[in-house]
Design an enzyme around this catalytic site. Structure first.
Site, PDB file in Angstrom:
ATOM      1  N   TYR A 153       0.857  -1.184   0.000  1.00  0.00           N
ATOM      2  CA  TYR A 153       0.000   0.000   0.000  1.00  0.00           C
ATOM      3  C   TYR A 153       0.890   1.229   0.000  1.00  0.00           C
ATOM      4  CZ  TYR A 153      -3.480   3.354   1.798  1.00  0.00           C
ATOM      5  OH  TYR A 153      -4.321   4.429   1.984  1.00  0.00           O
ATOM      6  N   ASP A 246       9.316   2.813   0.102  1.00  0.00           N
ATOM      7  CA  ASP A 246       8.289   3.519   0.863  1.00  0.00           C
ATOM      8  C   ASP A 246       8.416   3.133   2.338  1.00  0.00           C
ATOM      9  OD1 ASP A 246       6.091   4.759   1.900  1.00  0.00           O
ATOM     10  OD2 ASP A 246       4.606   3.673   0.706  1.00  0.00           O
ATOM     11  N   LYS A 274       3.749   8.771   8.997  1.00  0.00           N
ATOM     12  CA  LYS A 274       3.507   8.117  10.295  1.00  0.00           C
ATOM     13  C   LYS A 274       4.472   8.555  11.403  1.00  0.00           C
ATOM     14  CE  LYS A 274       1.010   4.287   8.322  1.00  0.00           C
ATOM     15  NZ  LYS A 274      -0.313   3.979   8.803  1.00  0.00           N
TER      16      LYS A 274
END
Ligand SMILES: Cc1ncc(COP(=O)(O)O)c(C=O)c1O
Length: 439
Positions: A153, A246, A274
């Site tokens: 994702y 990522d 995050k």
């Protein structure tokens, strides 16, 4: 969890009532599908706040928090030093949207921490950083295609919203995405370097970048096979394409320099979100000047009113100070304690389940009845075939009753924060034993 009260007597009636109100005005009663009825039955717990490693619901129940803002709360809730930094910075106003010294200072620190990072560009969320990265790799190379992996994702932008749904790996993830948006996205299985090599040969001269999560974190926790990330680096070099890692989940969690440092691999471009913001919306792209400077002057366009918000960067600066080598070492120690405790509890009750982790990221995979001899989940197809997601959901809800909070989706994962202690870990293992006995 039964309506209003749990089997061990925790009342959650306030959450039930709030959900009734919420569903009249919020889609699904929440603000992101993973927080709502998709994962929580019959209703999500409404949380009011947190303190250290604990989160508190609207009925005043306290839970050891392993969800931690989907991994953003690397120092737990309301860390006094972060709260003080926020208060002090917000006295000077919320936003400048100008050049400011703090963005220089935080960027300087990031270039020292992150392998290969000569330039930083701040953004606000992981999705945004990935959208900018997508445009950047295409802009730098002048090529249209990207290779992404099943089960990975990278935010919800059109071009990467494919192959991420465990129930439908061959499908687009969402309605509303035109076929043209995915025409240049090649989706491959992960942990299989041969497939990447073949795709790059087949599409020679058309591929801008390979994008990968360094540890799969959106189908539980799946580590890279030994040498796999190094193979991606070699293949990218041989075929002259960029390697974009990522690190939205792994950054500021697996090591000061993220997965690049932990696995000794070097990317051409890295995206963060995050844990970088320690709970606030701060994200970033980082990489060598030769790649990043294509953003200069908006040649590759990336704007943002909120980019490098000085108040939030004051929190980031403090958070980076807290991420000492000792903090990472402590995280590793309690993670090992938790994984060992969970494995022992699983063995004691004779459950068919695996625990997979990389440092403080971990997931329990309950195995489907026909898959009980499986010894590891290695990619998205394994996850789809072998993992009993309903059983995990029941386990998570049983854990709520034991005072432990985590996402009931087996496709997500649990994390530990720098403020968690060995005693907290004992509490989780104790709760897990009771929850395992019930499911
Ligand atoms: C690897 C990865 N990249 C990007 C994102 C998107 O980040 P955000 O939710 O901040 O938009 C996520 C979110 O879970 C993620 O796990």
């Amino acid at each position: 969890m039964t309506e209003g009260a749990t089997s061990v007597g925790r009342s959650t009636t306030q959450s039930a009532e709030l959900f009734e109100r919420a569903r009249r005005v919020l889609v699904d009663g929440v603000s992101s599908p993973s927080r709502g009825p998709l994962n929580f039955r019959p209703y999500p717990l409404f949380m009011t706040g947190g303190e250290g490693g604990e989160i508190v619901d609207a009925d005043g129940n306290r839970y050891l928090d392993l969800m931690l803002g989907f991994g953003a709360l690397v120092h737990g809730h309301a860390h006094p030093r972060l709260v003080a930094a926020l208060r002090e910075a917000s006295d000077r106003g919320a936003l400048l949207a100008t050049a400011s010294e703090i963005e220089v200072e935080v960027a300087e620190r990031l270039t020292r921490m992150i392998p290969g990072a000569e330039r930083i560009r701040f953004a606000n969320t992981g999705t945004e950083a990935c959208m900018a990265a997508l445009r950047l790799v295409r802009g730098v190379t002048g090529r249209p295609k990207i290779v992404k992996f099943e089960g990975h994702y990278h935010g919800w932008a059109d071009a990467v919203s494919v192959g991420s749904n465990p129930g439908a790996l061959d499908d687009v993830d969402s309605l509303g995405i035109p076929e043209t948006a995915l025409a240049d996205t090649i989706v491959l299985p992960w942990n299989d370097a041969g497939r990447v090599e073949a795709a790059l040969a087949e599409h020679a001269g058309e591929i801008a970048a390979i994008v990968t999560e360094p540890v799969m974190a959106n189908m539980g926790v799946i580590p890279p096979a030994d040498g796999y990330l190094a193979e991606l680096r070699r293949i990218a070099d041989e075929h002259d394409v960029l390697l974009w890692i990522d690190e939205t989940v792994t950054g500021f969690r697996l090591a000061a320099g993220g997965a690049q440092e932990r696995f000794g691999v070097r990317a051409d471009l890295v995206t963060f979100g995050k844990a970088l913001g320690a709970g606030f919306p701060v994200a970033a792209l980082a990489g060598p000047a030769a790649v990043m400077d294509a953003l200069a002057g908006g040649r590759v366009l990336h704007y943002g009113t909120q980019n490098a918000n000085p108040t939030l960067l004051a929190v980031v600066r403090e958070s980076l100070d807290l991420l000492t080598p000792a903090a990472f070492a402590r995280l590793e120690r309690i993670a090992e304690q938790l994984v060992a405790g969970l494995r022992e509890a699983i063995a004691d009750v004779g459950a068919a389940a695996l625990v997979q982790n990389v440092g403080p990221m971990l997931q329990i995979f309950f195995l489907a009845p026909s898959s009980e001899d499986i010894d590891a989940i290695r990619d998205a197809r394994d996850f789809s075939r072998h993992v009993d997601r309903e059983r995990f959901r029941a386990f998570a809800h049983a854990l709520f009753d034991e005072g432990v909070y985590l996402s009931p989706s087996a496709a997500l994962h649990s994390v530990l924060a720098t403020v968690h202690t060995p005693t907290d870990v004992e509490r989780v293992v104790h709760g897990a034993r009771a929850a395992l006995a019930r499911v």
